[in-house]
Design an enzyme around this catalytic site. Structure first.
Site, PDB file in Angstrom:
ATOM      1  N   GLY A  80       0.833  -1.194   0.000  1.00  0.00           N
ATOM      2  CA  GLY A  80       0.000   0.000   0.000  1.00  0.00           C
ATOM      3  C   GLY A  80       0.870   1.248   0.000  1.00  0.00           C
ATOM      4  O   GLY A  80       2.062   1.206   0.323  1.00  0.00           O
ATOM      5  N   CYS A  81       0.274   2.378  -0.347  1.00  0.00           N
ATOM      6  CA  CYS A  81       1.046   3.619  -0.455  1.00  0.00           C
ATOM      7  C   CYS A  81       1.548   4.100   0.903  1.00  0.00           C
ATOM      8  O   CYS A  81       2.755   4.339   1.082  1.00  0.00           O
ATOM      9  CB  CYS A  81       0.220   4.691  -1.145  1.00  0.00           C
ATOM     10  N   TYR A  82       0.657   4.222   1.879  1.00  0.00           N
ATOM     11  CA  TYR A  82       1.086   4.642   3.219  1.00  0.00           C
ATOM     12  C   TYR A  82       2.061   3.639   3.849  1.00  0.00           C
ATOM     13  O   TYR A  82       3.105   4.037   4.401  1.00  0.00           O
ATOM     14  CB  TYR A  82      -0.125   4.812   4.145  1.00  0.00           C
TER      15      TYR A  82
END
Length: 361
Positions: free
Chosen positions: A158-160
């Site tokens: 995921g990005c975070y």
């Protein structure tokens, strides 16, 4: 017929036969060479399931000009047709799933039982903590990168979590942060991270300038943050979106008293710098606010701008330390659609198919 004449005729015949056979064998060998060459240089077929979505479009853009890859796509009216998707999934050398969780799970079920060839790279959260899938963060370790070269099931981070894990995992492995330390993570992202729905809001006239969310403290990224950071404990995660399209800053504040005795921000910076020294995409920036200012990395000399790495697969790591206060803030800057999504998917594709990891990036 004279004996000498007969011998001459036999000699000519044998020579002709030998020449004919040599020509035949030459053709066979040339055909084999051509077949071998074609096999070696044949394009890899890639199917993007969900190519019309935000991540899918960006994946296609990164692969579009590649000469070593052939993107296979069904007619637009058949993109959601089950039989068509099955056909394309099993025909491809690799499939990048740019779908919601439920649709990704369905797509995986379409792989034929005897298909041990096709590589699946899933960009959803469906398989990120699944032990049967390889987590697609090659920079974690040499072993992680090696695992990706052999895996047929890869979960894209995921990005975070990409920012959080890049900052913390190495420090846990180095013993600077103890497993189980209760950390917090504050982050802000461009609105494209919310897909077409949120993009519609922020690209319209009536929208908030900025908004924090995730107040249930059950954000879907938390499990992978806890697992792959090595902390084994859920961080308190406070995400937010704002009125810029792409980019992200992920921050992790710590007191020195939470670290191994005697460790400081400089120790953290040294450990991160050593680990990522040879990375193609991850860079550790100069230590502290003064070092970052000297390198002109703060907008107006004060602001860590989140969209600086837009449309790249880069990830920048910062260590802002204050020894007098006994505090440090770790920050990661990346493109939420680049290293946080489609860029990472292409990087994992390259590694899994044996290409240079930077191709198309």
């Amino acid at each position: 017929m004279r004996a000498s004449t007969a011998i001459a005729i036999i000699s000519i015949s044998l020579s002709t036969i030998k020449s004919s056979h040599s020509f035949a064998f030459s053709k066979i060998n040339n055909n084999k060479a051509a077949t071998s060459s074609t096999a070696i240089f044949a394009k890899k077929k890639v199917f993007i399931d969900g190519e019309a979505g935000t991540t899918g479009l960006q994946v296609r853009e990164r692969l579009g000009d590649r000469e070593d890859i052939e993107i296979i796509s069904p007619p637009s009216e058949l993109r959601k047709d089950e039989e068509t998707r099955k056909k394309f999934i099993n025909e491809a050398d690799a499939v990048i799933l740019c779908l919601p969780d439920a649709a990704s799970i369905e797509a995986v079920s379409f792989v034929d039982e005897d298909n041990e060839r096709t590589v699946l790279i899933d960009a959803s959260t469906a398989f990120r903590v699944d032990e049967d899938w390889t987590y697609g963060f090659p920079e974690l370790s040499t072993e992680q990168r090696e695992a990706l070269t052999k895996s047929r099931r890869i979960s894209n981070p995921g990005c975070y979590p990409t920012g959080f894990i890049a900052l913390t995992r190495l420090l846990v492995d180095a013993g600077i942060i103890e497993p189980g330390t209760p950390l917090t993570c504050n982050a802000i992202s461009g609105y494209t991270g919310g897909g077409k729905g949120l993009m519609g809001v922020y690209e319209g006239e009536d929208h908030e300038p900025w908004g924090a969310y995730g107040f249930s403290l059950q954000h879907k990224h938390i499990p992978e943050m806890a697992k792959y950071s090595g902390l084994g404990k859920n961080p308190i995660f406070q995400p937010a979106v704002a009125s810029f399209d792409q980019g992200m800053v992920v921050s992790v504040p710590l007191h020195y008293e939470w670290l191994k005795a005697g460790k400081t921000g400089k120790d953290m910076h040294d450990a991160l710098s050593a680990h990522y020294a040879n990375s193609k995409f991850v860079e550790v920036m100069p230590l502290g606010e003064s070092g970052v200012k000297e390198s002109d990395l703060l907008e107006r000399g004060a602001f860590l701008r989140p969209d600086t790495l837009k449309n790249t697969n880069k990830l920048q790591l910062f260590v802002f330390d204050n020894d007098d206060a006994g505090q440090v803030v770790l920050c990661a800057r990346l493109d939420n659609l680049g290293k946080g999504a489609s860029g990472a998917a292409v990087q994992n594709l390259n590694i899994a198919l044996g290409f240079d990891e930077g191709e198309g990036l």
